[in-house]
Scaffold this motif. Structure first.
Motif, PDB file in Angstrom:
ATOM      1  N   GLN A 329      44.925  39.312  55.041  1.00 32.22           N
ATOM      2  CA  GLN A 329      45.998  40.268  54.788  1.00 32.22           C
ATOM      3  C   GLN A 329      45.608  41.377  53.826  1.00 32.22           C
ATOM      4  O   GLN A 329      46.121  42.488  53.921  1.00 32.22           O
ATOM      5  CB  GLN A 329      47.227  39.535  54.240  1.00 32.22           C
ATOM      6  N   LYS A 330      44.715  41.101  52.874  1.00 34.86           N
ATOM      7  CA  LYS A 330      44.378  42.119  51.882  1.00 34.86           C
ATOM      8  C   LYS A 330      42.935  42.560  51.927  1.00 34.86           C
ATOM      9  O   LYS A 330      42.547  43.518  51.253  1.00 34.86           O
ATOM     10  CB  LYS A 330      44.688  41.607  50.472  1.00 34.86           C
ATOM     11  N   GLY A 331      42.104  41.861  52.703  1.00 44.39           N
ATOM     12  CA  GLY A 331      40.695  42.221  52.751  1.00 44.39           C
ATOM     13  C   GLY A 331      39.980  41.989  51.444  1.00 44.39           C
ATOM     14  O   GLY A 331      39.021  42.693  51.112  1.00 44.39           O
ATOM     15  N   VAL A 332      40.436  41.021  50.678  1.00 44.20           N
ATOM     16  CA  VAL A 332      39.840  40.695  49.379  1.00 44.20           C
ATOM     17  C   VAL A 332      39.026  39.414  49.520  1.00 44.20           C
ATOM     18  O   VAL A 332      39.511  38.415  50.063  1.00 44.20           O
ATOM     19  CB  VAL A 332      40.920  40.523  48.289  1.00 44.20           C
ATOM     20  N   ARG A 333      37.788  39.481  49.046  1.00 49.49           N
ATOM     21  CA  ARG A 333      36.908  38.311  49.136  1.00 49.49           C
ATOM     22  C   ARG A 333      36.896  37.576  47.791  1.00 49.49           C
ATOM     23  O   ARG A 333      36.849  38.203  46.725  1.00 49.49           O
ATOM     24  CB  ARG A 333      35.492  38.750  49.497  1.00 49.49           C
ATOM     25  N   ILE A 334      36.945  36.249  47.825  1.00 47.38           N
ATOM     26  CA  ILE A 334      36.927  35.426  46.610  1.00 47.38           C
ATOM     27  C   ILE A 334      35.583  34.725  46.519  1.00 47.38           C
ATOM     28  O   ILE A 334      35.189  33.997  47.438  1.00 47.38           O
ATOM     29  CB  ILE A 334      38.069  34.388  46.609  1.00 47.38           C
ATOM     30  N   GLU A 335      34.893  34.934  45.426  1.00 52.09           N
ATOM     31  CA  GLU A 335      33.604  34.282  45.204  1.00 52.09           C
ATOM     32  C   GLU A 335      33.728  33.281  44.057  1.00 52.09           C
ATOM     33  O   GLU A 335      34.533  33.462  43.138  1.00 52.09           O
ATOM     34  CB  GLU A 335      32.530  35.320  44.854  1.00 52.09           C
ATOM     35  N   ARG A 336      32.888  32.239  44.133  1.00 54.19           N
ATOM     36  CA  ARG A 336      32.936  31.188  43.121  1.00 54.19           C
ATOM     37  C   ARG A 336      31.571  30.996  42.488  1.00 54.19           C
ATOM     38  O   ARG A 336      30.545  30.986  43.176  1.00 54.19           O
ATOM     39  CB  ARG A 336      33.383  29.855  43.741  1.00 54.19           C
ATOM     40  N   ARG A 337      31.565  30.851  41.163  1.00 56.47           N
ATOM     41  CA  ARG A 337      30.374  30.460  40.408  1.00 56.47           C
ATOM     42  C   ARG A 337      30.810  29.353  39.452  1.00 56.47           C
ATOM     43  O   ARG A 337      31.104  29.587  38.290  1.00 56.47           O
ATOM     44  CB  ARG A 337      29.803  31.633  39.613  1.00 56.47           C
ATOM     45  N   VAL A 338      30.862  28.174  39.978  1.00 56.62           N
ATOM     46  CA  VAL A 338      31.464  27.044  39.260  1.00 56.62           C
ATOM     47  C   VAL A 338      30.372  26.056  38.864  1.00 56.62           C
ATOM     48  O   VAL A 338      29.617  25.587  39.725  1.00 56.62           O
ATOM     49  CB  VAL A 338      32.527  26.348  40.126  1.00 56.62           C
ATOM     50  N   ALA A 339      30.307  25.761  37.573  1.00 55.15           N
ATOM     51  CA  ALA A 339      29.331  24.785  37.074  1.00 55.15           C
ATOM     52  C   ALA A 339      29.906  23.379  37.188  1.00 55.15           C
ATOM     53  O   ALA A 339      31.116  23.180  37.044  1.00 55.15           O
ATOM     54  CB  ALA A 339      28.990  25.091  35.614  1.00 55.15           C
ATOM     55  N   PRO A 340      29.077  22.391  37.454  1.00 57.07           N
ATOM     56  CA  PRO A 340      29.575  21.007  37.500  1.00 57.07           C
ATOM     57  C   PRO A 340      30.153  20.608  36.141  1.00 57.07           C
ATOM     58  O   PRO A 340      29.557  20.860  35.101  1.00 57.07           O
ATOM     59  CB  PRO A 340      28.320  20.187  37.831  1.00 57.07           C
ATOM     60  N   CYS A 341      31.316  20.002  36.182  1.00 63.27           N
ATOM     61  CA  CYS A 341      31.969  19.626  34.920  1.00 63.27           C
ATOM     62  C   CYS A 341      33.041  18.585  35.189  1.00 63.27           C
ATOM     63  O   CYS A 341      33.802  18.707  36.157  1.00 63.27           O
ATOM     64  CB  CYS A 341      32.584  20.858  34.264  1.00 63.27           C
ATOM     65  N   LYS A 363      46.486  39.845  44.309  1.00 68.70           N
ATOM     66  CA  LYS A 363      47.574  40.799  44.488  1.00 68.70           C
ATOM     67  C   LYS A 363      47.263  42.156  43.879  1.00 68.70           C
ATOM     68  O   LYS A 363      47.662  43.193  44.421  1.00 68.70           O
ATOM     69  CB  LYS A 363      48.863  40.238  43.880  1.00 68.70           C
ATOM     70  N   VAL A 364      46.585  42.186  42.728  1.00 66.97           N
ATOM     71  CA  VAL A 364      46.321  43.470  42.072  1.00 66.97           C
ATOM     72  C   VAL A 364      45.026  44.113  42.523  1.00 66.97           C
ATOM     73  O   VAL A 364      44.770  45.279  42.199  1.00 66.97           O
ATOM     74  CB  VAL A 364      46.283  43.293  40.538  1.00 66.97           C
ATOM     75  N   SER A 365      44.178  43.401  43.263  1.00 64.23           N
ATOM     76  CA  SER A 365      42.896  43.959  43.680  1.00 64.23           C
ATOM     77  C   SER A 365      43.077  44.818  44.930  1.00 64.23           C
ATOM     78  O   SER A 365      43.825  44.455  45.843  1.00 64.23           O
ATOM     79  CB  SER A 365      41.893  42.833  43.959  1.00 64.23           C
ATOM     80  N   PRO A 366      42.403  45.962  45.021  1.00 61.57           N
ATOM     81  CA  PRO A 366      42.495  46.809  46.209  1.00 61.57           C
ATOM     82  C   PRO A 366      41.743  46.191  47.389  1.00 61.57           C
ATOM     83  O   PRO A 366      40.938  45.264  47.234  1.00 61.57           O
ATOM     84  CB  PRO A 366      41.849  48.110  45.742  1.00 61.57           C
ATOM     85  N   ARG A 367      42.002  46.726  48.575  1.00 62.70           N
ATOM     86  CA  ARG A 367      41.333  46.244  49.780  1.00 62.70           C
ATOM     87  C   ARG A 367      39.828  46.413  49.639  1.00 62.70           C
ATOM     88  O   ARG A 367      39.338  47.448  49.182  1.00 62.70           O
ATOM     89  CB  ARG A 367      41.851  46.995  51.000  1.00 62.70           C
ATOM     90  N   GLY A 368      39.099  45.386  50.048  1.00 61.87           N
ATOM     91  CA  GLY A 368      37.650  45.408  49.957  1.00 61.87           C
ATOM     92  C   GLY A 368      37.098  44.936  48.622  1.00 61.87           C
ATOM     93  O   GLY A 368      35.878  44.896  48.439  1.00 61.87           O
ATOM     94  N   ALA A 369      37.963  44.603  47.707  1.00 59.18           N
ATOM     95  CA  ALA A 369      37.512  44.163  46.381  1.00 59.18           C
ATOM     96  C   ALA A 369      37.034  42.714  46.420  1.00 59.18           C
ATOM     97  O   ALA A 369      37.220  41.991  47.411  1.00 59.18           O
ATOM     98  CB  ALA A 369      38.637  44.316  45.358  1.00 59.18           C
TER      99      ALA A 369
END
Length: 441
Positions: A329-341, A363-369
């Motif tokens: 719906q927004k064209g926003v990609r979510i990336e993860r850099r999660v350390a084991p914990c 919600k606040v990020s523009p399309r493609g962000a």
């Protein structure tokens, strides 16, 4: 909870005071022994003078008997040396001539106990008596003050033994007494930790006797009872409010949907649009209302005991809740850099907090962000950062497009942070905002 250091400190302090008291006592005994030895020598010299007066009746006061007295004193001194009974006899004539042990009158002679004299003869401390003779001469008779080496040796041995015994007994007594105190303090600390975790029904057992700590515990119980009463009143008011508002709001939502449908059927486009806008605002109000109820639940409802869980899995679940919608719906990609914990806490609350932060960032990020979710941890804390490419703060936290115009989302996250002994930090960058959720492990 870290162990208390009060028993060791109290025991050492008591042992120190006992050692000081012992040292003062031994010092007092040394002074008393010194005075006793001086008095023994001085009274012995006084007896010697009395014997001389008995052997030479009236001679000491007779101005004409000076030579006789000097001769007699010389014989007494010689006899004392032969019989190994040390005496110090000095005779200073009216012209200043000194006869006796040496030709020098003791320069350090000083009054002692009003009627005696202290002085040094042949490098030995002595105590005795002085007497003015009839011809103006001055007589000084003394005895050496016995040495203190035997007494000091005995006092040293006794003092060291007593010091070791007192130190041991004091330390044991201090540790025993203070452990009883720290056990009670530990119970209070444990109670505070349970209350911090949301268990406001926890109480301290009431015991006897009623000392200061017991009074403090009873005050804490009464305080918790008042807190529980107020929370119960808040829960009751919230539940009544939810019951009174949720049904009417749902009915209004239904009515608006029917109005919109009827307007479309009658080709009244403007009425349909107004109904649609009203429905959107009402839906926003419903979401804010539900968020308030969630906040009330987090702040006031007791939770299950904290447990260990995998933080990376919780963050992955929170991201998956919004990942598909964000991309579609927004064209926003979510990336993860999660350390084991692994951390100890409430996984469901952490999931809700991270999901709130991710939802706001999308919600606040523009399309493609790109929204970046990263985490790291050390021995004490867990840090979860959500970085977006939106307008940044302060508009981020109060924007209608973020939190329904009420800022409740971040309030929920802050409540979760407080429940885990942590905090929430926010910062604006050149191209967005960074929200950091810090939790205690």
């Amino acid at each position: 909870m870290a162990p208390l250091k009060l028993p060791l400190r109290t025991g050492l302090l008591l042992a120190l005071f006992s050692a000081l008291a012992l040292g003062i006592s031994i010092g007092g005994l040394v002074l008393v022994d010194r005075e006793a030895r001086r008095l023994e020598a001085a009274t012995g010299a006084a007896r010697d003078l009395a014997e001389i007066e008995a052997k030479l009746p009236g001679a000491l006061a007779d101005p004409q008997s000076g030579p006789l007295v000097a001769s007699a004193l010389a014989e007494i001194g010689q006899l004392a040396g032969e019989t190994q009974q040390p005496r110090f006899i000095f005779l200073r004539g009216a012209d200043g001539t000194v006869r006796g042990e040496t030709a020098i009158w003791p320069t350090d002679a000083r009054p002692y106990q009003e009627k005696y004299q202290l002085f040094t003869a042949r490098g030995v401390p002595a105590a005795g008596v002085a007497r003015r003779l009839g011809d103006g001469a001055e007589l000084l008779i003394g005895r050496p003050v016995p040495g203190s080496a035997p007494v000091r040796t005995s006092l040293t041995i006794w003092g060291l033994a007593a010091a070791v015994l007192l130190l041991g007994l004091s330390a044991a007594t201090g540790i025993t007494i203070s452990r009883q105190t720290t056990r009670r303090i530990a119970r209070m600390n444990a109670l505070c930790e349970r209350v911090e975790e949301g268990d406001v029904d926890a109480r301290l057992p009431e015991e006897a006797p009623v000392d200061e700590l017991e009074q403090l515990g009873r005050h804490m119980n009464r305080m918790l009872e008042e807190l529980a009463r107020r929370l119960d009143a808040l829960r009751s008011a919230s539940d009544n409010l939810a019951h009174d508002l949720r049904t009417p709001l749902s009915r209004v939502q239904g009515h608006l949907s029917r109005v919109e449908s009827l307007a479309l059927k009658s080709d009244n486009v403007s009425a349909a649009e107004e109904a649609a806008l009203a429905s959107i605002e009402l839906d926003r109000l419903m979401r804010a209302f539900n968020a308030l109820l969630d906040l009330r639940e987090i702040e006031t409802e007791p939770t299950s005991p904290p447990q260990f869980f995998d933080l990376a899995l919780v963050i992955a679940d929170a991201v998956e809740l919004h990942e598909a919608v964000a991309e579609d719906q927004k064209g926003v990609r979510i990336e993860r850099r999660v350390a084991p914990c692994r951390m100890r806490g409430h996984a469901s609350l952490v999931l809700r907090a991270v999901a709130n932060l991710v939802d706001n960032a999308v919600k606040v990020s523009p399309r493609g962000a790109v929204v970046l979710v990263e985490s790291d941890c050390d021995a004490r804390e867990v840090r979860i950062r959500v970085i977006d490419e939106g307008p940044g703060f302060p508009s981020f936290s109060r924007s209608p497009s973020t939190l329904g115009g009420h800022g409740i989302g971040l309030s929920i996250v802050r409540a979760v942070a407080r429940r885990h002994g942590g905090r929430l930090e926010t910062a604006s960058g050149a191209t967005g905002a960074t929200v950091t959720l810090i939790l205690r492990k």
